[in-house]
Design an enzyme around this catalytic site. Structure first.
Site, mmCIF file in Angstrom:
data_model
loop_
_atom_site.group_PDB
_atom_site.id
_atom_site.type_symbol
_atom_site.label_atom_id
_atom_site.label_comp_id
_atom_site.label_asym_id
_atom_site.label_seq_id
_atom_site.Cartn_x
_atom_site.Cartn_y
_atom_site.Cartn_z
ATOM 1 N N CYS A 10 0.828 -1.210 0.000
ATOM 2 C CA CYS A 10 0.000 0.000 0.000
ATOM 3 C C CYS A 10 0.865 1.265 0.000
ATOM 4 O O CYS A 10 2.012 1.244 0.443
ATOM 5 C CB CYS A 10 -0.909 -0.017 1.224
ATOM 6 S SG CYS A 10 -2.330 1.062 1.025
ATOM 7 N N ASP A 134 -5.991 -3.378 11.174
ATOM 8 C CA ASP A 134 -4.827 -2.501 11.259
ATOM 9 C C ASP A 134 -4.649 -2.065 12.713
ATOM 10 O O ASP A 134 -5.579 -2.154 13.519
ATOM 11 C CB ASP A 134 -5.026 -1.272 10.355
ATOM 12 C CG ASP A 134 -3.708 -0.587 9.999
ATOM 13 O OD1 ASP A 134 -2.632 -1.056 10.465
ATOM 14 O OD2 ASP A 134 -3.734 0.407 9.265
#
Length: 212
Positions: A10, A134
């Site tokens: 990412c 996360d």
């Protein structure tokens, strides 16, 4: 583990790095569509990176508390095939988005501070395709470099595929995957020289460590 695990890198900002990371084996590239982020890229920039790819990978736009119209416009302009919602989006919002973009994979990120946060996953099961866990950070939405408490996640077994994120690096990925069995992993700061500038040696090392 094998080849079935998805690997998302990412915070891609450079076309040549996107291509190189796809060649090394990433199955998904993530693009940060949050203007406040140091890894932000415009829909136009994402489109240029996506167009330059010669390898088929998932192209995922990361949004946080954006409106449905903006997300749909970005998906069209940047030619994304998946969306990751990283803010406080409700299940209702996810359902609304799903109606507007029925062909697009919908990923809901949960920022895990306590075990109670994992219980939120149940609320999203019917309205998204994939979950992502996360680490929680009060100021940052992602790319924090903080790891989750993997011990506490051992019982996490949602009925949906899920990505593990949060402070993963080539150095700790082996340990993470020994304890947990996610369907995918998501790395950002763990394979960077600076925000948005990926370290291709670290990316290569990651694939070496996971044997993909």
């Amino acid at each position: 583990m094998g080849l079935l695990m998805r690997v998302k890198i990412c915070g891609i900002t450079k076309p040549e790095q996107g291509q190189a990371i796809a060649q090394k084996g990433a199955t998904a590239l993530g693009f940060v569509c949050v203007p406040a982020s140091p890894r932000y890229v415009t829909p136009n920039q994402i489109g240029l990176i996506v167009d330059s790819l010669t390898i088929s990978v998932d192209t995922i736009g990361v949004f946080a508390n954006a409106c449905v119209e903006d997300i749909c416009a970005t998906v069209a302009q940047a030619r994304l095939n998946a969306i990751q919602l990283h803010g406080n989006e409700s299940p209702e919002f996810c359902s609304q988005l799903r109606q507007c973009l029925p062909e697009i994979e919908l990923i809901k990120a949960l920022r895990v501070k306590t075990l109670e946060d994992l219980e939120l996953a149940d609320r999203y099961v019917s309205c998204v395709d994939t979950l992502l866990l996360d680490a929680y950070h009060p100021q940052m939405l992602g790319g924090t470099g903080k790891t989750l408490d993997w011990e506490k996640l051992a019982e996490f077994n949602p009925p949906l595929p899920w990505f593990l994120a949060g402070g993963l690096t080539p150095e700790n990925i082996g340990e993470a995957l020994k304890r947990l069995h996610p369907d995918g992993i998501d790395l950002s700061s763990g394979v960077e020289r600076s925000p948005g500038d990926k370290d291709l040696d670290q990316v290569a090392l990651l694939f070496q460590q996971i044997g993909q």
